[in-house]
Every structure is written in structure tokens, then in C-alpha cells.
Design a protein around this motif. Sequence first.
Motif, PDB file in Angstrom:
ATOM      1  N   ALA A 140       2.292  -2.833   5.364  1.00 50.73           N
ATOM      2  CA  ALA A 140       1.632  -2.629   3.911  1.00 50.73           C
ATOM      3  C   ALA A 140       1.452  -1.247   3.715  1.00 50.73           C
ATOM      4  CB  ALA A 140       0.082  -3.450   4.139  1.00 50.73           C
ATOM      5  N   GLU A 149      -4.837  -0.874   4.039  1.00 51.47           N
ATOM      6  CA  GLU A 149      -4.502  -2.320   5.093  1.00 51.47           C
ATOM      7  C   GLU A 149      -4.556  -1.741   6.343  1.00 51.47           C
ATOM      8  OE1 GLU A 149      -4.134  -5.576   4.305  1.00 51.47           O
ATOM      9  OE2 GLU A 149      -5.020  -5.325   2.590  1.00 51.47           O
ATOM     10  N   PHE A 163      -2.358  -0.827  -0.989  1.00 54.27           N
ATOM     11  CA  PHE A 163      -2.340  -1.339   0.393  1.00 54.27           C
ATOM     12  C   PHE A 163      -2.611  -0.196   1.292  1.00 54.27           C
ATOM     13  CE2 PHE A 163       0.570  -4.109  -1.567  1.00 54.27           C
ATOM     14  CZ  PHE A 163       0.002  -5.532  -1.426  1.00 54.27           C
TER      15      PHE A 163
END
Length: 144
Positions: free
Chosen positions: A15, A10, A7
Motif C-alpha cells: 500500500a 498504512e 496510503f
Amino acid sequence: MVKRTRFDEESCPVARSVDAVGDWWSLLIVRDAFDGSRRFGDFQRSLGVAKNILSARLRSLVDNGILETVPAGARHEYALTSKGEALFPVIVALRQWGEAYAFAPGEPHSQLLDRRDQQPLRPLEARAADGRLLTPADTEVRKV
């Protein structure tokens, strides 16, 4: 072996944070570092985790700038960086949530105390810039 979902690109700060410290071993290593653990053996004894898993998690925490290695004689130790120390409120929040919801009433558990007066910490609270106590209903996420 199944490849872990990443992540780190992101747009959500939660995240990206989970990507850096989201597995339970990493958070428990950080907890132990706050409690004074610095050597590989200290973490291994406290956590009872397999050495290969501990090595991988320590390496990841160092790679993410949360821990750093510092010389200690012929070996090295692990120390929290300022980025790692900034996780203190996260660990406190998890601890306080666990105290409230993970134990039966009256069940004994460890406590985090103010070193100066030996009293438990006040519960963490989310507050607005003007000091108002906020609930989830009082907030919104502005997505990019």
C-alpha cells in the motif's frame, strides 16, 4: 475534483509503495528514466501526457525521493535517485508480466536486453533464503 485516497500511513508495504508510485503515469515516467529520459520534454514526447499531469507526477516523484532535479545549464533535468533505481526489479517484473499476458502470441513488443550479450533477461523469481523457488502458497503475511 475527487481527493485521492492516501496510503502513506498504512502498515502494508504494498500500500505504501502504491502510494508513492502507484499511478500509471508515475510508473511510465520511472520506466522512461531507466531508458535514459531526463528532461521534461523527453518525458512529454515519449508519453504524450498533458504537461500539467506530467508536472504533477514529476513533482510527486521528486517529493517521494524517487527522482531528483539536477542542474542542466539554465534548466534542470530529472535523475533517478538510489531509491528510484531500486524500482528496477519492479519495472522488470511488470515488463515480464506484460510480455507473458498482455500481448497476443507473436505480437511484436519492445524487449529489455542485457547490454553485454544482447539477450533477454531471465524471468524474475521469488526465492526463499535457502534458494527454494516460492509460489504464493509458500508465503504468508504477518500483519502488525
